[in-house]
Design an enzyme around this catalytic site. Structure first.
Site, short mmCIF file in Angstrom:
data_model
loop_
_atom_site.label_atom_id
_atom_site.label_comp_id
_atom_site.label_asym_id
_atom_site.label_seq_id
_atom_site.Cartn_x
_atom_site.Cartn_y
_atom_site.Cartn_z
N CYS A 292 32.82 27.48 44.47
CA CYS A 292 32.72 26.43 43.47
C CYS A 292 31.56 26.77 42.54
CB CYS A 292 32.43 25.10 44.18
SG CYS A 292 33.57 24.75 45.49
N ARG B 1 34.75 29.68 38.37
CA ARG B 1 34.48 29.71 39.82
C ARG B 1 35.37 28.74 40.60
NH1 ARG B 1 29.69 32.17 41.01
NH2 ARG B 1 29.66 31.10 43.01
N TRP C 248 36.63 24.61 43.91
CA TRP C 248 37.76 25.36 44.47
C TRP C 248 37.89 24.85 45.89
CZ3 TRP C 248 38.85 28.63 48.55
CH2 TRP C 248 40.07 29.32 48.47
N ASN D 148 28.33 24.41 47.25
CA ASN D 148 29.23 25.56 47.18
C ASN D 148 29.12 26.28 48.51
OD1 ASN D 148 30.81 27.77 46.50
ND2 ASN D 148 29.13 28.86 45.52
N GLY D 149 30.26 26.42 49.21
CA GLY D 149 30.27 27.12 50.51
C GLY D 149 30.99 26.28 51.54
N GLU E 180 47.46 47.66 42.05
CA GLU E 180 46.68 46.90 41.06
C GLU E 180 47.59 46.24 40.04
OE1 GLU E 180 43.90 45.73 40.93
OE2 GLU E 180 43.55 45.25 38.83
N LYS F 130 47.72 42.21 39.43
CA LYS F 130 47.51 41.60 38.11
C LYS F 130 48.67 40.67 37.76
CE LYS F 130 44.05 42.02 37.48
NZ LYS F 130 43.49 42.61 38.62
N GLU G 154 48.93 37.48 40.16
CA GLU G 154 47.85 36.49 40.18
C GLU G 154 47.75 35.70 38.88
OE1 GLU G 154 43.81 37.83 40.56
OE2 GLU G 154 44.18 39.64 39.44
N HIS H 109 61.64 53.67 52.86
CA HIS H 109 61.42 53.19 54.24
C HIS H 109 61.51 51.68 54.35
CE1 HIS H 109 60.29 57.18 55.69
NE2 HIS H 109 59.57 57.31 54.60
N LYS I 17 36.91 33.17 40.42
CA LYS I 17 36.43 34.50 40.06
C LYS I 17 35.67 35.15 41.20
CE LYS I 17 35.67 38.00 37.40
NZ LYS I 17 36.82 38.93 37.17
C1 AGP Z 1 41.10 40.67 40.92
O1 AGP Z 1 41.91 40.51 39.74
C2 AGP Z 1 41.08 39.42 41.74
N1 AGP Z 1 40.60 38.34 40.97
C3 AGP Z 1 40.39 39.58 43.08
O2 AGP Z 1 41.28 40.32 43.87
C4 AGP Z 1 39.01 40.30 43.12
O3 AGP Z 1 39.15 41.66 42.79
C5 AGP Z 1 38.48 40.20 44.56
O4 AGP Z 1 38.29 38.84 44.87
C6 AGP Z 1 37.17 40.96 44.76
O5 AGP Z 1 36.17 40.41 43.96
P1 AGP Z 1 34.77 41.21 43.80
O6 AGP Z 1 35.09 42.51 43.12
O7 AGP Z 1 33.93 40.31 42.95
O8 AGP Z 1 34.21 41.43 45.18
#
Ligand code: AGP
Length: 610
Positions: free
Chosen positions: A2, A27, A74, A100-101, A483, A487, A490, A506, A605
């Site tokens: 958060c 966040r 969050w 936060n936590g 990757e 992208k 998400e 496979h 994030k």
């Molecule tokens: C990436 O697009 C995602 N938002 C997520 O997988 C991110 O890469 C992951 O949470 C790791 O974050 P960090 O690099 O800040 O540790």
């Protein structure tokens, strides 16, 4: 993960908190709220949804004051609704808290306090904090003693800020595991999850460390360690500028950050690659003597950073000849890896706050391994808990979907592998010069790719209703496939899976129908022919082929339904090029589907919970 913010000073606290929360919305954005001491009374306003929903509520029912706290959530415990939104208050509504936590032992406190007549309204862990404070104050403790008690007894990762109606000049705080920073302005004090929420008014900062607590007034920070000893504070200048946080002419941070990649890579190349063929990491304190004898590397990272780590493994083994393993951070900690004295752990994290990766670092330290972290935030928890860091130098990345941080990770990992190879005399000066020439061409090649972004925008119109995507790549581009899939899924919410091309037969090939586009990453390389076989396998089953191929290749576009050429490059550089059209494909598909690329649902994030 958060976002929390606190303010005490001469300004209208409502506007300061709303600006701060807007900056922290990346966040978490399930709900938001503020608490203010308004003419001596504690006032709380909170709402389900985003900051703009809270603003509507405040427009109808404003608050005034010069001290307050704010939160954007969050959800971890409890539905993301108004009742569970922060701030949370005690029974008599004299204390408000934002957090936060996760307070892992909250049930114990909740049961005891309920027996003592405390009334809880939410399902959250956070709500126990104001009630603990209230209970201790009712026993005659001071707020400071109550805060010390929290530090002594709360378990889990937390950063929380509290205000108390009877002390309208103090922001109380405590931190263990989740980020919290103090900011000092002109006769005003701030607390926030990160400095982006409080610039430019805050000009100096102090990062709050684990097991530290205290209070902030307009004039200064009172800081204590876990045993209650008051600590000296040495604020340092805040380097982050407001301009870094501006979207400019772009509709979204994600698109801005995609387009920032060429210049960002130029800056990294300029900063790290010398004219006489060396690579420099001045911020790393590791000696050449130590680095020369590293016999094994374990990489721990999550999400996109894990994909970068997979490419880093190939670089480190091929160029530096060091046995390297890569683990998803949340799995690394259970693997009980064998780690000898010359094993180094590399953590990769854009935010530097990912709880799983931080847990991986703790695991590494328990095995007496040195930890080198590749981070974009050099004041982050991971940076501070590592033996050495490499600054990604990507600049602030606001979009939840990581783009420029990823290519910065890949380039920094490549340069670090070359650096280690140089220490061990494994790459001749001539070969390094050739590699440097090729690396220096990458930004221009990405500029060229970006000049054809409209192609991906057109393609996206065809995928508005698509339900499933498959991404295939091999060797350096197996991580690219993962990757690209991440992208897309998400930010557009399309189910997308990435596979090593060799794995396709496979099992995943069973997924292929005319409705399932298959992205085949097939640049000219030692694995091109094998990737072309994948394309034929898809074609034979009437799957829709989207091919990423090298310029000059005519065979691949002839076989594909959609084809995008990337400039020719040595295979070790293809991951930096092939990912760009995939970033754009994800972005434009999300837009076509009416999704919000910068704040995808359920995401945040920085994942500061395990
Ligand atoms: C990436 O697009 C995602 N938002 C997520 O997988 C991110 O890469 C992951 O949470 C790791 O974050 P960090 O690099 O800040 O540790």
């Amino acid at each position: 993960m958060c976002g929390i913010v606190g303010y005490v000073g001469p300004k209208s606290v409502e506007s300061v908190l709303l600006v701060g929360l807007t900056r922290l919305e990346y966040r978490g954005y399930d709900s938001a709220g503020i608490a203010v001491i308004d003419k001596g009374d504690l006032e709380i306003r909170k709402e389900k949804g985003k900051i703009k929903d809270l603003e509507k509520l405040l427009h109808a029912n404003p608050v005034e004051g010069s001290i307050g706290i704010g939160h954007t959530r969050w959800a971890t415990h409890g539905e993301p609704d108004r009742v569970n939104a922060h701030p949370h208050a005690d029974t008599r509504r004299k204390i408000a808290v934002v957090h936060n936590g996760i307070v892992e032992n909250y049930q114990k406190f909740k049961a005891e306090l309920t027996k003592r007549g405390h009334v809880f309204h939410s399902e959250t862990d956070t709500e126990v904090i104001p009630h603990i404070l209230e209970d201790l104050l009712s026993q005659g403790k001071t707020m400071a003693q109550a805060m010390q008690h929290c530090v002594d007894h709360l378990e889990g990762r937390y950063a929380f800020v509290a205000i108390y109606e009877r002390e309208p000049d103090r922001l109380y705080f405590a931190r263990n595991g989740s980020p919290l920073v103090y900011g000092r302005g002109h006769k005003e004090g701030f607390l926030a999850s990160d400095v982006s929420a409080i610039i430019p008014a805050a000009r100096e900062q102090v990062q709050i460390e684990n097991n530290q607590w205290g209070w902030v007034t307009r004039d200064t920070l009172h800081l204590h360690n876990g045993t209650g000893t008051e600590l000296p504070v040495t604020p340092v200048k805040i380097e982050l500028k407001l301009a870094h946080l501006d979207k400019g002419d772009f509709d979204h941070y994600m698109l801005k950050e995609i387009y920032e990649q060429p210049d960002m890579l130029r800056r990294i190349i300029q900063a790290r690659m010398t004219d006489d063929g060396k690579v420099e990491f001045p911020e790393s304190v590791l000696t050449n003597e130590y680095q020369g004898r590293i016999s094994r590397i374990l990489i721990t990272s999550a999400g996109t950073s894990w994909h970068a780590g997979m490419i880093g493994k190939i670089y480190l083994e091929n160029f530096a000849k060091i046995a390297t393993e890569v683990d998803i951070s949340s799995e690394f900690r259970y693997r009980n890896p064998i780690a000898e004295g010359d094993t180094m752990v590399i953590a990769i994290s854009q935010s530097g706050e990912t709880a799983d990766t931080l847990a991986g670092i703790h695991e590494a330290k328990a095995k007496f391994c040195r930890v080198l972290s590749f981070v974009n935030n050099t004041t982050s928890t991971i940076a501070r808990e590592s033996d050495a860091i490499i600054d990604l130098r990507a600049g602030p990345e606001i979009g939840v979907a990581s783009t420029k941080a990823y290519t910065a990770q890949v380039l920094n990992l490549l340069l670090y592998a070359i650096h280690l190879a140089g220490i061990k005399w494994l790459i001749s000066k001539e070969d390094r010069q050739i590699m440097f020439q090729e690396i220096r061409k990458v930004p221009q090649k990405i500029d060229e790719i970006l000049s054809r972004a409209h192609i991906l925008k057109e393609w996206a119109q065809d995928f508005r209703e698509t339900k499933d995507f498959v991404f295939l790549g091999r060797h350096y581009n197996h991580p690219t496939a993962l990757e690209g899939a991440l992208k897309l899924k998400e930010i557009s919410y399309i189910h997308a899976s990435g596979y090593a091309g060799g794995e396709f037969k496979h099992g995943p090939i069973a997924l292929i129908t005319e409705e399932v586009p298959v992205v085949c990453i097939a640049p000219q390389s030692e694995v091109y022919e094998k990737m072309f076989s994948n394309i034929q396998e898809v074609k034979a089953r009437k799957g829709k082929i989207i091919a990423i191929h090298s310029e000059g290749d005519e065979q691949t576009p002839a076989a594909a339904d959609y084809s995008f050429a990337i400039p020719q490059a040595p295979d070790y550089l293809n991951p930096l090029l092939a990912v760009i059209p995939l970033q754009l494909l994800a972005y434009y598909t999300a837009i076509e589907r009416g999704c919000e690329p910068d704040q995808p649902r359920n995401l945040a994030k920085s994942v500061t919970v395990e």
